[in-house]
Design an enzyme around this catalytic site. Sequence first.
Site: not given
Lengths: 165, 352, 757
Positions: C644, C717, C721
């Site tokens: 999301r 999530k 990075e």
Amino acid sequence: MAFSTTLTINGVKRTIALDDPRVTLLDLLRERLNLTGAKKGCDRGQCGACTIIVDGRRINSCLALAISHDGADVLTIEGLAQGDRLHPVQEAFIAHDGLQCGFCTPGQIMSAFGLIQEGQAGDDPERVREAMSGNLCRCGAYRGITEAVLEAHKTLDALNRKEVA
Amino acid sequence: MKTFDYVRPASVREAVSAAAAPGAAYLAAGTNLLDLMKGGVTRPDRLVDITHLPDLDRIENLADGSVRIGALVRNADLAHDRDFARRFPAIAEALLSGASAQLRNAASVGGNLLQRTRCAYFYDPASACNKRNPGSGCDARGGDNRLHAILGWSESCIATHPSDFCVALVALDAVVEIEGRAGRREIPLEAFHRLPGDSPDRESVLEPGEMIVAVRLPAEAARFAAHARYLKVRDRTSYAFAIVSAAAALRIEQGVIAQARIAMGGVALKPWRAREAEQILLGGRADTALFVRAATAALAEAKPSGDNGFKIVLARRVVARALALAAAGTPERMPALPGSPFAAASGVLAHV
Amino acid sequence: MSEIALTQTPIHIRHGSNIGQPLTRRDGVLKVTGAAKYAADQHPPGMLYAVLATSSIARGRVAHLDVAAAKAHPGVVDVITPANRPALALDPDEKSNPFMFRLDLLQTDRVRYAGQPIAIVIAQTLEAATEGASLLAPRYETEPARVGLDDGESTALQVVGPGFPAQAQRGDVETELAAAKKSITQTYETPAQYHNPMEPHAIVAAWEGDTLSIDTPSQGMAMAQGRLAGLFGIAPEKIHIRSPFLGGGFGGKGMISGPQVLGAIAARAVGRPVKLVLRRDQMYGPVGHRAPTRQTLRLGTDGDGALVGLDHHTKTMSSTFDDFFEPASTPSHTLYASTAIATSHAGVRADIGTPIFMRAPGEAPGSIALESAIDEMAQACGMDPLAFRLKNYAEVEPISGKPFSSKALRECYRQGAERFGWERRPLAPRQMRDRDGLLVGWGVGTATFPAVMFAAQAKAVLRRDGSGVMEIGAHDMGQGAWTALAQIAADGLGLDLDRLEFRSGTSDLPDAGIAGGSGHTATAGMAIYNAGADVIAKLADLATNDDHSPLFGAGNAGVVARGGRLFRRDDESRSESFSDILARAGLAQIEGRGAGGRPNPMEAHGQSDYAMHAHGAVFAEVKVDPELGQIRATRLVGAFAAGRIINPRMVRSQYYGGMIWGVSFALHEQAIVDRHSGRPMNANFAEYHIPVNADVPSLEAILVEEDDPHVNALGIKGVGEIGITGSAGAVANAVWHATGIRVRKFPITLDRLLEPQ
């Protein structure tokens, strides 16, 4: 030994007694005048975070001795907005997310302001990118920065036309 | 930074006198000097601030057709001076390929001539460097020297001169006007910087107290305006020093090269004029084979000073390309990426 | 309570559901006006300046410091060296967990890396402190420095990164590789890199008795508090950290560094507030870096181009005195299906500061090597690199065999390729030129990053005036925590954003965990979400049990909070405002608390039923001058699926930033260390190249929809990075496609592309 230096900073004339000739414009602003918007990223003219406008031109304030700029007219990020009304460059940086951590942002914005005044890039994105390459951004907000400069240029151009007409 | 006496002279004469003292240095914009002072590379006792001197910030067209550029003219002002850029496009392009807009807005013409090498070992006070500390040795020799000199270097020093501006100036026979205690003298810029030899600490022909007051371009320099380019190869698209650069200027008459000028940057401790290569071009037709031959001659004496043999190959190609770009004609408008291989070759040529 | 007030109304206020809206930054106005105060902008009354002296040798001891000369400089107040440094409660070399790093706090005269702090000079002005430090003119007893991967002392490794096993395998890789129809073996090298946030590490420290107040950028205030408390022998509550804005972190501000502690030591020694800011060159020693790696990959396929064996070995480096080994082989656990997989790491120790987490630790260097090798394998099979990746698509996590909690990578490949125009790519290299004759190349790379969560708490308050407060000591290093977390908070409390007071950025607020591992929004977001749910449940209790309320009898689960009101789920015409509920109950306010995260932050790496990763596909175009070799990454398209998305505007910026880091990894940045002295020779921004604006003319990020029911209740999530992974490899592969030259030592510089002609 004290050196008296007169500077007009953001429209206000100030006479400053400098006790040390080594003080740069950047350190004068940040450490002695509480104008901490301009940032020190490298202190060696290699990152552009300290960019301010001196006598109408954008420069790296870290490589400028305060004492040598006696009589200069200085514009910093603190002097850009008109009260609560943001300058079009500032508005465009927010709208295009031309910032992340914000540390290089005052330098980017003053550089963008200077660039638009210089009139060398116009609405050409490639010229804007080249002309903004003296301002490093480690977060990588370059896309938003370029878009912001182009939009601000357009806005200011339209404002100028209105004034002329 | 060591503290210093700050002197603000009212005249050039006063300045020269104040700067003749041992340990004195001139302060113009300070874009290089302050960097060096902050790094502890130089520690002057006295700064003679010449930025408030009158009359040194003018670009003058002289009666004989030459142009006189005051020592305090800002790099950006010179590059963006319409008339100057039209007559000396390679110089404007070189200026705009250097540093950043902010630095160009501050840096002066005189200061550009006097900027010091970017050799990391010179900049690092803990390293041995004959230039910074005569007799201490040269840690660059056995160190990281990918970007070091391939021409004119010596066992004592393998550094390069970092200027772009000077490369184009040397190509066009610029002359430096110098004021000293004994009065005014002038010297071709090509003879201004010294090769390292045994005394790399002596970087120019300036005597103590001598001050650059102007740089002059002869009338003839404007005759190359239709075919003049600066090409600068870098590790980054912008805001990086040259690995190798070249200024090329041609005068082409009926398809034949009547006059040629070539100088290289990033290859030696001074801007390197390639006179033999210029000779090869004279009378020839502007084509790749001829440019490659000239470029080969330009690098005939080159030898690696370390892990930098690639720079010889690269410099040859840069010279040949710069010549090809010049032959193709000066673009009408300054490229968006001045001096860059990514400045599109396509585009309208200047009608000069 | 946080002192950080957002002085001006955020430009963009959304009424209704806030999550998913591309709001502009809440702190935007502060940042564009120069009003945002970073640590070094503070100037308490009576403050002195401290400047560090750092070692110019990499190994040996400091034999002499000219303290008298420094003290004689006008304005110098004090000099602290190992000889007079006040005692600490804890040896800075003691280490009790992998997240605790040994610090150089002037404990001895030993020097173990270049740039190590060897003294502090404190003065009335910055100029005096700076010159005082220079006047110390250290003399050393120098020992030969061990420099680089080949000079350091070898060491066997049990763990890498923050505690991953150094070896892993599935199947028998040797047998599979021996039987493979086609195979390649290649070695790739990545350089040492430095975080180089634009803001150097800085601290303004002030003591009042045994209470320490500091302004300093931190990605983990609670951990910093704990570390400082241990060193100074005081309770963590006695330490107050303000870190409302970080001028970039990238992992380098995750653990409190030696220089920051030295600032607090200096302030205590002189009994006045002290400001200590690192010079840019001092950022190349005591504050961590990414270690160099040498990675050997062996790949083998069957006759159809399906991988049967993948062996990824990494040699990397740490300091002589502490452990952090870049877990570069780990991306091979996740990305491609292979009958057998083996990963391993070997270490050397050299005279260098301890490496630490740097944006995508392990994944960044590991991914550029793996993505290069995958391309080389595709080439050996005569296959299109994208087709090869799809052929070896991992339906379950290859190393563990676990199902993915969600994985929309196939969709990332599809959308990215379409947007980029991949189908027009010729298979062979050196086939494309632009109209100016520049070589053009296209490359692809797969992006991946684990969905990590740490642990966090939050406190929520609803007030009788209808406003709400969310408190969490979160960290905004540019990713947009002030904005995205406030969006979660507003939704969690059922309020519009302009009725929410969001307090963050100081250590007296509930611990938000560490802003690292791309897990901050998920971790802090879950704590906020749960705190909101807690306070709403209490409010619902009040209403549904009160027969004067229109919600009476609805039960807790029967109401929903929105716009400052509770609604009956089954009949939205029945609702009551928060204010009315609290007023009738006679309460001025009501409080709730929530926690977020996983008990074990490493869970994503092994202890769950699901493998949890974000994925993406990056397509890159480069142009290369055919004779001069100069390279430019002219176009990047990334398509990412990361669960999301709370704020697509901030998320795009994260992706762009990561993609630029990928360009930087492939083409620009590297620390150049002198092979004799061990000193970084380009410790500046002129020669340590990071991309400038002109280096990245075209970036696009596609947000691929992904619904993850397992990763956490919010389905987040993390995006910080992943952008660097995939991108670096895509650029490297594009350079090969442009030139036909495969460069295996990064960054790819033009001298490696100067073919004889």
